[in-house]
Design a protein around this motif. Sequence first.
Motif, PDB file in Angstrom:
ATOM      1  N   ALA A 139       7.054  10.626  11.617  1.00  0.00           N
ATOM      2  CA  ALA A 139       6.393  11.036  12.850  1.00  0.00           C
ATOM      3  C   ALA A 139       4.951  10.583  12.873  1.00  0.00           C
ATOM      4  N   CYS A 140       4.279  10.664  11.712  1.00  0.00           N
ATOM      5  CA  CYS A 140       2.874  10.253  11.627  1.00  0.00           C
ATOM      6  C   CYS A 140       2.713   8.774  11.908  1.00  0.00           C
ATOM      7  N   ILE A 141       3.567   7.955  11.276  1.00  0.00           N
ATOM      8  CA  ILE A 141       3.439   6.517  11.457  1.00  0.00           C
ATOM      9  C   ILE A 141       3.830   6.107  12.861  1.00  0.00           C
ATOM     10  N   LEU A 142       4.910   6.678  13.371  1.00  0.00           N
ATOM     11  CA  LEU A 142       5.343   6.311  14.713  1.00  0.00           C
ATOM     12  C   LEU A 142       4.289   6.668  15.743  1.00  0.00           C
ATOM     13  N   ALA A 143       3.580   7.792  15.531  1.00  0.00           N
ATOM     14  CA  ALA A 143       2.507   8.149  16.452  1.00  0.00           C
ATOM     15  C   ALA A 143       1.371   7.152  16.373  1.00  0.00           C
ATOM     16  N   ALA A 144       1.045   6.740  15.145  1.00  0.00           N
ATOM     17  CA  ALA A 144      -0.039   5.763  14.981  1.00  0.00           C
ATOM     18  C   ALA A 144       0.325   4.422  15.559  1.00  0.00           C
ATOM     19  N   LEU A 145       1.631   4.117  15.536  1.00  0.00           N
ATOM     20  CA  LEU A 145       2.079   2.812  16.009  1.00  0.00           C
ATOM     21  C   LEU A 145       2.235   2.751  17.525  1.00  0.00           C
ATOM     22  N   SER A 146       1.933   3.833  18.206  1.00  0.00           N
ATOM     23  CA  SER A 146       2.149   3.853  19.650  1.00  0.00           C
ATOM     24  C   SER A 146       1.151   2.987  20.407  1.00  0.00           C
ATOM     25  N   THR A 171       0.696  -1.106  11.777  1.00  0.00           N
ATOM     26  CA  THR A 171       1.421  -1.966  12.714  1.00  0.00           C
ATOM     27  C   THR A 171       2.727  -2.439  12.097  1.00  0.00           C
ATOM     28  N   PRO A 172       3.857  -2.265  12.780  1.00  0.00           N
ATOM     29  CA  PRO A 172       5.120  -2.801  12.248  1.00  0.00           C
ATOM     30  C   PRO A 172       5.088  -4.322  12.187  1.00  0.00           C
ATOM     31  N   LEU A 173       5.728  -4.875  11.183  1.00  0.00           N
ATOM     32  CA  LEU A 173       5.756  -6.330  11.017  1.00  0.00           C
ATOM     33  C   LEU A 173       6.255  -7.027  12.271  1.00  0.00           C
ATOM     34  N   THR A 174       7.281  -6.501  12.903  1.00  0.00           N
ATOM     35  CA  THR A 174       7.875  -7.174  14.064  1.00  0.00           C
ATOM     36  C   THR A 174       7.007  -7.078  15.310  1.00  0.00           C
ATOM     37  N   ASP A 175       5.967  -6.244  15.309  1.00  0.00           N
ATOM     38  CA  ASP A 175       5.029  -6.186  16.434  1.00  0.00           C
ATOM     39  C   ASP A 175       3.859  -7.148  16.259  1.00  0.00           C
ATOM     40  N   LEU A 177      12.347  -3.228   7.330  1.00  0.00           N
ATOM     41  CA  LEU A 177      11.616  -2.925   8.565  1.00  0.00           C
ATOM     42  C   LEU A 177      11.662  -1.437   8.898  1.00  0.00           C
ATOM     43  N   ASP A 178      12.262  -0.643   8.012  1.00  0.00           N
ATOM     44  CA  ASP A 178      12.497   0.777   8.278  1.00  0.00           C
ATOM     45  C   ASP A 178      11.227   1.591   8.027  1.00  0.00           C
ATOM     46  N   LEU A 179      10.601   2.077   9.097  1.00  0.00           N
ATOM     47  CA  LEU A 179       9.352   2.820   8.971  1.00  0.00           C
ATOM     48  C   LEU A 179       9.555   4.141   8.222  1.00  0.00           C
ATOM     49  N   GLN A 191       2.104   9.645   3.784  1.00  0.00           N
ATOM     50  CA  GLN A 191       2.483   9.639   2.373  1.00  0.00           C
ATOM     51  C   GLN A 191       2.931   8.268   1.877  1.00  0.00           C
ATOM     52  N   CYS A 192       2.824   7.248   2.723  1.00  0.00           N
ATOM     53  CA  CYS A 192       3.365   5.944   2.339  1.00  0.00           C
ATOM     54  C   CYS A 192       2.594   5.290   1.211  1.00  0.00           C
ATOM     55  N   GLY A 193       1.276   5.402   1.216  1.00  0.00           N
ATOM     56  CA  GLY A 193       0.497   4.857   0.125  1.00  0.00           C
ATOM     57  C   GLY A 193       0.236   3.367   0.177  1.00  0.00           C
ATOM     58  N   GLY A 194       0.678   2.675   1.228  1.00  0.00           N
ATOM     59  CA  GLY A 194       0.460   1.241   1.307  1.00  0.00           C
ATOM     60  C   GLY A 194      -0.994   0.848   1.360  1.00  0.00           C
ATOM     61  N   ARG A 195      -1.840   1.790   1.755  1.00  0.00           N
ATOM     62  CA  ARG A 195      -3.278   1.491   1.836  1.00  0.00           C
ATOM     63  C   ARG A 195      -3.867   1.114   0.481  1.00  0.00           C
ATOM     64  N   ARG A 196      -3.305   1.637  -0.605  1.00  0.00           N
ATOM     65  CA  ARG A 196      -3.819   1.283  -1.928  1.00  0.00           C
ATOM     66  C   ARG A 196      -3.542  -0.185  -2.257  1.00  0.00           C
TER      67      ARG A 196
END
Length: 274
Positions: A15-22, A68-72, A90-92, A108-113
């Motif tokens: 939900a957090c990522i999908l909101a950010a990706l809006s 941002t999703p890769l496909t966007d 591609l699964d968020l 909680q994804c942690g990709g920022r590190r």
Amino acid sequence: MLSHRTVRRTAALTACILAALSSPAAASGLLPTPEGSARSDKTTATLAEPRAAIFTESFGQNLGNTPTPLTDYVAAPPLNETYTADPYWLDLANCNGIIINYAADSGQCGGRRSANALGQIGGANPTTNHALTSGTNSGPVPADGTVIETQIPIPLTSTNRYLELQVDVAATACNTVGPELKLYLLDGTQEIPAFTTPINPCTDPKARIFVVDMQPVSARTYTSLPVFFTGSSVGFRIRNGQTAAQGNDFGIDNIRIVAKTNNKEKGKGTSKAP
């Protein structure tokens, strides 16, 4: 990836990522960058031949702090390159296929590190550097699934030359397992291996260790040996051979296709690291 993640946290993360990706995704860019030189995360589009760097993707132009999703993601003119991957990558909800920087809220994804460490490897600002990240929040993980590939062929101005594929890779959760990334060049629909040993910074003794948010991140720049290429256009594909869901968290940045200036040099798809 941590084993104590629950379905409840996964739902909250999604939900957090999908909101950010809006918000609308901004255009990315391509920047010809000599091997080993520093680069800015603000990129422009150039197809540069016969210079050594034919193509570079650093995932960063005007993206800001929104995941941002890769496909966007659409690269800057004139090529307007786009990318795809296999559905799992591609699964968020699994924290996969997300372009992010350290300043972004990734839940909680942690990709920022990974993005931070890759900024340090590539000479960019670690806080604002963008990278493609994957977190394998749950399985099953497909064997040799495509993590990223080009959708638009990159034109070449000359044929019958040696090309190299270079990429900066970071791995987190190395206390479990790391990725096993496999590099390929694309000649139309033909997939040409550019490796013999998959890339895994977790087991690479020459990888650099960065401490980000008090946790270690292993990262390094990898270069394939020259591959003799006869096509008039080129693409690339990166697969992941690791099927574990625990661990297997990584980031990719600064993907480069480089033309060898000495076409007498022979090579056959062996991955190496400078």
